[in-house]
Design a protein around this motif. Structure first.
Motif, PDB file in Angstrom:
ATOM      1  N   PHE A 185       0.854  -1.186   0.000  1.00 27.10           N
ATOM      2  CA  PHE A 185       0.000   0.000   0.000  1.00 27.10           C
ATOM      3  C   PHE A 185       0.895   1.243   0.000  1.00 27.10           C
ATOM      4  N   PRO A 186       1.163   1.832  -1.158  1.00 24.45           N
ATOM      5  CA  PRO A 186       2.128   2.942  -1.243  1.00 24.45           C
ATOM      6  C   PRO A 186       1.809   4.122  -0.337  1.00 24.45           C
ATOM      7  N   LEU A 187       0.538   4.488  -0.194  1.00 24.52           N
ATOM      8  CA  LEU A 187       0.208   5.642   0.644  1.00 24.52           C
ATOM      9  C   LEU A 187       0.493   5.369   2.116  1.00 24.52           C
ATOM     10  N   GLU A 188       0.354   4.133   2.546  1.00 23.39           N
ATOM     11  CA  GLU A 188       0.688   3.777   3.934  1.00 23.39           C
ATOM     12  C   GLU A 188       2.206   3.685   4.112  1.00 23.39           C
ATOM     13  N   MET A 189       2.881   3.198   3.090  1.00 21.84           N
ATOM     14  CA  MET A 189       4.342   3.058   3.156  1.00 21.84           C
ATOM     15  C   MET A 189       5.040   4.418   3.218  1.00 21.84           C
ATOM     16  N   ALA A 190       4.344   5.461   2.751  1.00 21.13           N
ATOM     17  CA  ALA A 190       4.945   6.795   2.725  1.00 21.13           C
ATOM     18  C   ALA A 190       4.797   7.530   4.054  1.00 21.13           C
ATOM     19  N   ARG A 191       4.058   6.962   5.009  1.00 24.67           N
ATOM     20  CA  ARG A 191       3.823   7.610   6.297  1.00 24.67           C
ATOM     21  C   ARG A 191       5.030   7.440   7.217  1.00 24.67           C
ATOM     22  N   THR A 192       4.961   8.120   8.372  1.00 25.50           N
ATOM     23  CA  THR A 192       6.058   7.999   9.344  1.00 25.50           C
ATOM     24  C   THR A 192       5.962   6.699  10.143  1.00 25.50           C
ATOM     25  N   LYS A 193       4.824   6.002  10.021  1.00 25.51           N
ATOM     26  CA  LYS A 193       4.663   4.682  10.644  1.00 25.51           C
ATOM     27  C   LYS A 193       4.227   3.684   9.567  1.00 25.51           C
ATOM     28  N   PRO A 194       5.098   3.428   8.581  1.00 26.84           N
ATOM     29  CA  PRO A 194       4.686   2.593   7.442  1.00 26.84           C
ATOM     30  C   PRO A 194       4.349   1.154   7.811  1.00 26.84           C
ATOM     31  N   TYR A 195       5.053   0.610   8.784  1.00 26.63           N
ATOM     32  CA  TYR A 195       4.804  -0.782   9.184  1.00 26.63           C
ATOM     33  C   TYR A 195       3.421  -0.894   9.826  1.00 26.63           C
ATOM     34  N   GLY A 196       3.165  -0.056  10.826  1.00 27.12           N
ATOM     35  CA  GLY A 196       1.889  -0.100  11.527  1.00 27.12           C
ATOM     36  C   GLY A 196       0.717   0.232  10.626  1.00 27.12           C
ATOM     37  N   TYR A 197       0.893   1.222   9.744  1.00 27.04           N
ATOM     38  CA  TYR A 197      -0.202   1.613   8.862  1.00 27.04           C
ATOM     39  C   TYR A 197      -0.465   0.572   7.776  1.00 27.04           C
ATOM     40  N   SER A 198       0.568  -0.096   7.313  1.00 28.61           N
ATOM     41  CA  SER A 198       0.366  -1.175   6.334  1.00 28.61           C
ATOM     42  C   SER A 198      -0.428  -2.314   6.953  1.00 28.61           C
ATOM     43  N   ILE A 199      -0.076  -2.658   8.184  1.00 28.60           N
ATOM     44  CA  ILE A 199      -0.819  -3.697   8.906  1.00 28.60           C
ATOM     45  C   ILE A 199      -2.275  -3.278   9.097  1.00 28.60           C
ATOM     46  N   PHE A 200      -2.469  -2.039   9.527  1.00 26.07           N
ATOM     47  CA  PHE A 200      -3.806  -1.534   9.815  1.00 26.07           C
ATOM     48  C   PHE A 200      -4.690  -1.558   8.575  1.00 26.07           C
ATOM     49  N   ASN A 201      -4.173  -1.083   7.454  1.00 20.77           N
ATOM     50  CA  ASN A 201      -4.984  -1.038   6.237  1.00 20.77           C
ATOM     51  C   ASN A 201      -5.279  -2.447   5.710  1.00 20.77           C
ATOM     52  N   LEU A 202      -4.318  -3.348   5.860  1.00 17.18           N
ATOM     53  CA  LEU A 202      -4.554  -4.722   5.413  1.00 17.18           C
ATOM     54  C   LEU A 202      -5.588  -5.408   6.305  1.00 17.18           C
TER      55      LEU A 202
END
Length: 395
Positions: free
Chosen positions: A273-290
């Motif tokens: 998820f590129p938009l989540e990967m671009a955040r300051t918490k890419p790991y947590g946000y990628s998990i959250f969106n998935l």
């Protein structure tokens, strides 16, 4: 000859034992739910015992003077906004990914507590069939949705406010992801005699009003049209609440939105998820969106329209998304980006995408990893971003 037969018997015995052991650890698609129940049963019953002793606490139990709403209105302040050192009394400024511990979050905590109570009671009812759990749940459902003295208004006009800038923002709609397990818990408990038709109708009416607000209000439409996890969570919530209300028109529209907007626009062809990967918490946000996207598939899929099987023309699918992130869940050291600015050490936990994905695709490695992770996280930020904490009620 006897010696030869003895060797054969021993070999057959060990093969059968190995096969039995394999089945115990790798349950296969039909056994995922039972295997998950075996892992969670002790925790569920302990949580339910706690829930049986709890009195309702709704949004009316606390009030913030910075709220532009009334005592029945949910209010929260945006997590990543802080006082400006150059103008301490002026409007707050953004520090993406860094939570301000002084912001008002009492209503959010009350809602998470409510979600935990109903999720635990519904799970215990599903396991045991004991209607005492439903009777206790009814007390809390009436307090939140029916009692005129304590109910919450069915909107989020004042969520994630920012001092000096916004009395509420569309981004605050994400706060009610914690009502999803309440809605699903009601679905599980609805067959019980202890949930009387009048209470059930009143609660459904509240959720129907909230679905209407989410779909027609300015903040609701703004949130729907965002491009990252917020739009996923908008759809996930609307799907969960519309399912409770049996609103098939809304559910059909969300299946279409998943196929034509959410999945193709948010996922890259490698499953990230590129938009989540671009955040300051890419790991947590990628998990959250998935987690949110997988939960959306779990809620919306039917035998006639199974989103777990859907794939875009360029090969994007929920299975590809799980396959992309799974290696970094199984072995976090493989994560190539910088660690998240906060809560890096607290992820992953028992992410629902692992369990739902294991069930959908008979992926025993995903189930095994889910089984080994933390099923009862205590860190508030993790809980805030973990909408599914009682997965048994979602099967």
């Amino acid at each position: 000859m006897k010696k030869f037969l003895s060797i054969i018997i021993v070999v057959v015995f060990w093969i059968s034992q190995a096969a039995f052991s394999s089945k115990q650890t790798l349950p296969g698609k039909l056994g995922i739910e039972k295997a998950a129940e075996a892992i969670l049963k002790k925790q569920v019953l302990a949580e339910a015992a706690w829930a049986m002793k709890q009195e309702p606490i709704t949004v009316t139990a606390s009030f913030c003077t910075r709220s532009a709403g009334g005592k029945h209105d949910f209010f929260s302040e945006a997590d990543y906004f802080w006082p400006n050192p150059k103008n301490p009394d002026g409007p707050y400024i953004d520090r993406d990914g860094v939570t301000n511990p002084d912001n008002f979050v009492e209503h959010r905590k009350a809602m998470i507590r409510f979600s935990k109570i109903i999720g635990a009671l519904a799970s215990a009812y599903k396991i045991t069939g004991d209607e005492k759990y439903v009777k206790q749940a009814v007390i809390h459902l009436k307090a939140w949705f029916i009692d005129p003295e304590t109910l919450m208004n069915p909107n989020l006009l004042y969520a994630q406010a920012v001092k000096g800038k916004f009395t509420g923002r569309n981004y605050g709609i994400i706060d009610t992801i914690h009502l999803m397990e309440v809605a699903q818990g009601i679905i599980v408990m609805e067959s019980s005699k202890a949930l009387d038709p009048q209470t059930a109708a009143g609660v459904k009416n509240w959720f129907a009003e909230y679905v209407n607000w989410l779909m027609t209000s300015k903040p609701g439409i703004q949130e729907k049209l965002t491009k990252n996890n917020h739009s996923t969570c908008w759809a996930m919530q609307v799907a969960s609440f519309a399912k409770l209300c049996d609103n098939q028109v809304v559910l059909d529209s969300l299946r279409l939105r998943y196929k034509t907007v959410l999945l193709p626009n948010q996922m890259a062809t490698d499953g990230s998820f590129p938009l989540e990967m671009a955040r300051t918490k890419p790991y947590g946000y990628s998990i959250f969106n998935l987690d949110a996207m997988a939960t959306l598939c779990q809620v919306l899929s039917t035998p006639q329209d199974n989103l777990w099987d859907f794939e875009t023309t360029d090969g994007k699918s929920i299975k590809k998304g799980i396959s992309y992130l799974y290696p970094f869940i199984a072995d976090k050291s493989k994560w190539a980006l910088k660690p998240d600015v906060m809560y890096w050490d607290n992820w992953p936990v028992a992410q629902p995408f692992l369990l739902f994905g294991a069930n959908a695709y008979n992926e025993n490695a995903w189930f095994s990893t889910w089984g080994k992770l933390d099923h009862n996280p205590q860190v508030e930020e993790v809980i805030r971003n973990l909408p599914i904490r009682h997965p048994l009620i979602w099967f």
